[in-house]
Design a protein around this motif. Structure first.
Motif, PDB file in Angstrom:
ATOM      1  N   LEU A  20      14.538   2.726   7.555  1.00  0.00           N
ATOM      2  CA  LEU A  20      13.748   3.863   7.066  1.00  0.00           C
ATOM      3  C   LEU A  20      14.657   5.001   6.604  1.00  0.00           C
ATOM      4  N   ALA A  21      15.774   5.174   7.304  1.00  0.00           N
ATOM      5  CA  ALA A  21      16.716   6.242   6.955  1.00  0.00           C
ATOM      6  C   ALA A  21      17.363   5.993   5.596  1.00  0.00           C
ATOM      7  N   HIS A  22      17.378   4.730   5.153  1.00  0.00           N
ATOM      8  CA  HIS A  22      17.977   4.368   3.859  1.00  0.00           C
ATOM      9  C   HIS A  22      16.914   3.934   2.841  1.00  0.00           C
ATOM     10  N   ASP A  23      15.677   4.254   3.121  1.00  0.00           N
ATOM     11  CA  ASP A  23      14.559   3.876   2.238  1.00  0.00           C
ATOM     12  C   ASP A  23      14.417   4.914   1.119  1.00  0.00           C
ATOM     13  N   GLU A  24      15.143   4.716   0.052  1.00  0.00           N
ATOM     14  CA  GLU A  24      15.215   5.711  -1.018  1.00  0.00           C
ATOM     15  C   GLU A  24      13.931   5.830  -1.831  1.00  0.00           C
ATOM     16  N   ASP A  25      13.271   4.710  -2.098  1.00  0.00           N
ATOM     17  CA  ASP A  25      12.065   4.757  -2.940  1.00  0.00           C
ATOM     18  C   ASP A  25      10.772   4.925  -2.147  1.00  0.00           C
ATOM     19  N   GLY A  26      10.851   4.906  -0.823  1.00  0.00           N
ATOM     20  CA  GLY A  26       9.673   5.133   0.014  1.00  0.00           C
ATOM     21  C   GLY A  26       8.768   3.930   0.187  1.00  0.00           C
ATOM     22  N   THR A  27       9.214   2.766  -0.299  1.00  0.00           N
ATOM     23  CA  THR A  27       8.383   1.554  -0.197  1.00  0.00           C
ATOM     24  C   THR A  27       8.194   1.141   1.256  1.00  0.00           C
ATOM     25  N   LEU A  28       9.289   1.091   1.987  1.00  0.00           N
ATOM     26  CA  LEU A  28       9.214   0.707   3.399  1.00  0.00           C
ATOM     27  C   LEU A  28       8.390   1.721   4.184  1.00  0.00           C
ATOM     28  N   LEU A  29       8.586   2.995   3.894  1.00  0.00           N
ATOM     29  CA  LEU A  29       7.853   4.047   4.593  1.00  0.00           C
ATOM     30  C   LEU A  29       6.351   3.891   4.416  1.00  0.00           C
ATOM     31  N   THR A  51       8.964  -5.620  11.596  1.00  0.00           N
ATOM     32  CA  THR A  51      10.158  -6.468  11.595  1.00  0.00           C
ATOM     33  C   THR A  51      10.007  -7.614  10.610  1.00  0.00           C
ATOM     34  N   PHE A  52       8.826  -8.206  10.563  1.00  0.00           N
ATOM     35  CA  PHE A  52       8.552  -9.309   9.635  1.00  0.00           C
ATOM     36  C   PHE A  52       8.697  -8.842   8.190  1.00  0.00           C
ATOM     37  N   TYR A  53       8.125  -7.686   7.882  1.00  0.00           N
ATOM     38  CA  TYR A  53       8.217  -7.148   6.520  1.00  0.00           C
ATOM     39  C   TYR A  53       9.675  -6.840   6.167  1.00  0.00           C
ATOM     40  N   LEU A  54      10.397  -6.267   7.109  1.00  0.00           N
ATOM     41  CA  LEU A  54      11.790  -5.904   6.874  1.00  0.00           C
ATOM     42  C   LEU A  54      12.637  -7.139   6.573  1.00  0.00           C
ATOM     43  N   LYS A  55      12.434  -8.198   7.333  1.00  0.00           N
ATOM     44  CA  LYS A  55      13.193  -9.430   7.127  1.00  0.00           C
ATOM     45  C   LYS A  55      12.855 -10.089   5.801  1.00  0.00           C
ATOM     46  N   ALA A  60      14.104 -11.209   0.066  1.00  0.00           N
ATOM     47  CA  ALA A  60      13.698 -11.165  -1.341  1.00  0.00           C
ATOM     48  C   ALA A  60      14.689 -10.350  -2.172  1.00  0.00           C
ATOM     49  N   LYS A  61      15.167  -9.255  -1.609  1.00  0.00           N
ATOM     50  CA  LYS A  61      16.134  -8.406  -2.304  1.00  0.00           C
ATOM     51  C   LYS A  61      17.446  -9.144  -2.522  1.00  0.00           C
ATOM     52  N   LYS A  62      17.828  -9.966  -1.545  1.00  0.00           N
ATOM     53  CA  LYS A  62      19.054 -10.742  -1.662  1.00  0.00           C
ATOM     54  C   LYS A  62      18.950 -11.757  -2.798  1.00  0.00           C
ATOM     55  N   LYS A  63      17.739 -12.283  -2.996  1.00  0.00           N
ATOM     56  CA  LYS A  63      17.495 -13.249  -4.075  1.00  0.00           C
ATOM     57  C   LYS A  63      17.115 -12.556  -5.380  1.00  0.00           C
ATOM     58  N   LYS A  64      17.133 -11.210  -5.359  1.00  0.00           N
ATOM     59  CA  LYS A  64      16.768 -10.387  -6.521  1.00  0.00           C
ATOM     60  C   LYS A  64      15.346 -10.677  -6.981  1.00  0.00           C
ATOM     61  N   LYS A  65      14.448 -10.773  -6.014  1.00  0.00           N
ATOM     62  CA  LYS A  65      13.035 -11.011  -6.298  1.00  0.00           C
ATOM     63  C   LYS A  65      12.183  -9.931  -5.636  1.00  0.00           C
ATOM     64  N   GLU A  66      10.938  -9.840  -6.070  1.00  0.00           N
ATOM     65  CA  GLU A  66       9.991  -8.912  -5.456  1.00  0.00           C
ATOM     66  C   GLU A  66       9.351  -9.584  -4.239  1.00  0.00           C
ATOM     67  N   THR A  67       9.235  -8.847  -3.164  1.00  0.00           N
ATOM     68  CA  THR A  67       8.579  -9.416  -1.988  1.00  0.00           C
ATOM     69  C   THR A  67       7.075  -9.574  -2.233  1.00  0.00           C
ATOM     70  N   LYS A  68       6.526 -10.653  -1.697  1.00  0.00           N
ATOM     71  CA  LYS A  68       5.088 -10.919  -1.883  1.00  0.00           C
ATOM     72  C   LYS A  68       4.244 -10.185  -0.841  1.00  0.00           C
ATOM     73  N   LEU A  69       4.897  -9.608   0.111  1.00  0.00           N
ATOM     74  CA  LEU A  69       4.172  -8.901   1.167  1.00  0.00           C
ATOM     75  C   LEU A  69       3.782  -7.499   0.706  1.00  0.00           C
ATOM     76  N   ARG A  75      -3.124  -8.569   6.376  1.00  0.00           N
ATOM     77  CA  ARG A  75      -3.864  -9.407   7.336  1.00  0.00           C
ATOM     78  C   ARG A  75      -3.506 -10.881   7.229  1.00  0.00           C
ATOM     79  N   THR A  76      -2.903 -11.283   6.115  1.00  0.00           N
ATOM     80  CA  THR A  76      -2.560 -12.699   5.919  1.00  0.00           C
ATOM     81  C   THR A  76      -1.137 -13.022   6.370  1.00  0.00           C
ATOM     82  N   TRP A  77      -0.355 -12.008   6.708  1.00  0.00           N
ATOM     83  CA  TRP A  77       1.044 -12.242   7.079  1.00  0.00           C
ATOM     84  C   TRP A  77       1.174 -13.175   8.274  1.00  0.00           C
ATOM     85  N   SER A  78       0.265 -13.034   9.216  1.00  0.00           N
ATOM     86  CA  SER A  78       0.372 -13.793  10.468  1.00  0.00           C
ATOM     87  C   SER A  78       0.117 -15.293  10.310  1.00  0.00           C
TER      88      SER A  78
END
Length: 213
Positions: A20-29, A51-55, A60-69, A75-78
Motif C-alpha cells: 500500500l505504501a508503494h501503491d502509486e496509482d491507488g489500484t490496490l488501495l 493477500t490473494f489479490y496482492l499475489k 500478472a504484473k510480472k507477466k506484463k498482463k492485467e489482473t482479472k481480479l 465474490r468469485t475469487w474463493s
C-alpha cells in the motif's frame, strides 16, 4: 524523501501494508477499501482476500498482463484452487506468529515479574539500576508482543477467553511470586500452561475458518 505512513487498516499483513505504501496509482488501495467495507467479514477473511489479490496482481504484473481480479468479481475469487492455497498460507502465518508472540510473552513476562519481585523484596540480581533497565526492556517487548497477539486475535474471533486467560495467568504468577520463597518459583509453569491452552484454542479457531473453505 517521502515518509512511509502506517496503514489505517488494522487487519492487513505487513506485506500488504508495505504494498500500500508503494501503491502509486491507488489500484490496490481501492481494492483494500472495498474489502474493508465488508463489515460481516472477520479481519482474517479480509486478510486472505487482500493477500490473494496482492499475489495475483504481482504475478500478472510480472507477466506484463492485467489482473482479472476486480472489486466487481470479488465474490468469485474463493472458487479458485489458488485461493484455497492462500487461505492455508495465511492460516499458517497466523499460527506461527501466535507461537512466536506467545513465547516472547512468556520470556519477557517472566523478566518483568522477576523485577517486580526484586523491587518488593529489595534483593536485586545485580543492582537496582541494571535490574530496572532489564525490567524496562522486558516490559516494552512484552507489551509490543501483546499488541501483535491481540491484533491477530481480534481478526479471528470476538471471544474474550484469551484476555481472561492472560489476566488470570499473570495475576496468579504475580501472587505466587510474592507469596512463595525465592527458591520456589511457579511463574514459568503457569505462563507456559496458559500459553499451550491459548495456542490450542487459537488453532481451533483457525481450523474452523479453514474448514469453511
Amino acid at each position: 524523501m517521502k515518509q512511509k505512513k502506517s496503514s489505517p487498516f488494522q487487519w492487513v499483513s505487513v506485506e500488504t501494508s508495505d504494498a500500500l505504501a508503494h501503491d502509486e496509482d491507488g489500484t490496490l488501495l481501492s481494492v483494500i477499501q472495498a474489502i474493508d467495507e465488508k463489515k460481516d467479514w472477520s479481519g482474517l477473511k479480509k486478510d486472505v482476500y487482500a493477500t490473494f489479490y496482492l499475489k495475483k496482481s504481482a504475478r500478472a504484473k510480472k507477466k506484463k498482463k492485467e489482473t482479472k481480479l476486480t472489486v466487481e468479481n470479488m465474490r468469485t475469487w474463493s472458487k479458485s484452487s489458488a485461493f484455497k492455497k492462500t487461505v492455508y498460507e495465511v492460516e499458517k502465518n497466523y499460527e506461527e506468529k501466535f507461537t512466536m508472540t506467545g513465547l516472547m510473552i512468556i520470556m519477557t513476562g517472566t523478566m518483568v515479574l522477576f523485577f517486580l519481585r526484586a523491587v518488593l523484596a529489595q534483593t536485586y540480581f545485580i543492582n537496582f539500576s541494571v535490574d530496572a533497565i532489564v525490567g524496562a526492556i522486558g516490559a516494552v517487548i512484552l507489551f509490543s508482543n501483546f499488541r501483535v497477539k491481540y491484533r491477530m486475535i481480534r481478526s479471528c474471533t470476538n471471544s474474550k477467553d484469551f484476555l481472561y486467560m492472560d489476566i488470570s495467568s499473570f495475576v496468579l504468577s504475580a501472587l505466587l511470586k510474592m507469596m512463595l520463597p525465592p527458591n520456589i518459583d511457579f511463574t514459568l509453569v503457569v505462563l507456559i500452561v496458559a500459553y499451550f491452552i491459548e495456542k490450542r484454542k487459537f488453532k481451533f479457531v483457525l481450523d474452523e475458518f479453514l474448514r469453511s473453505y
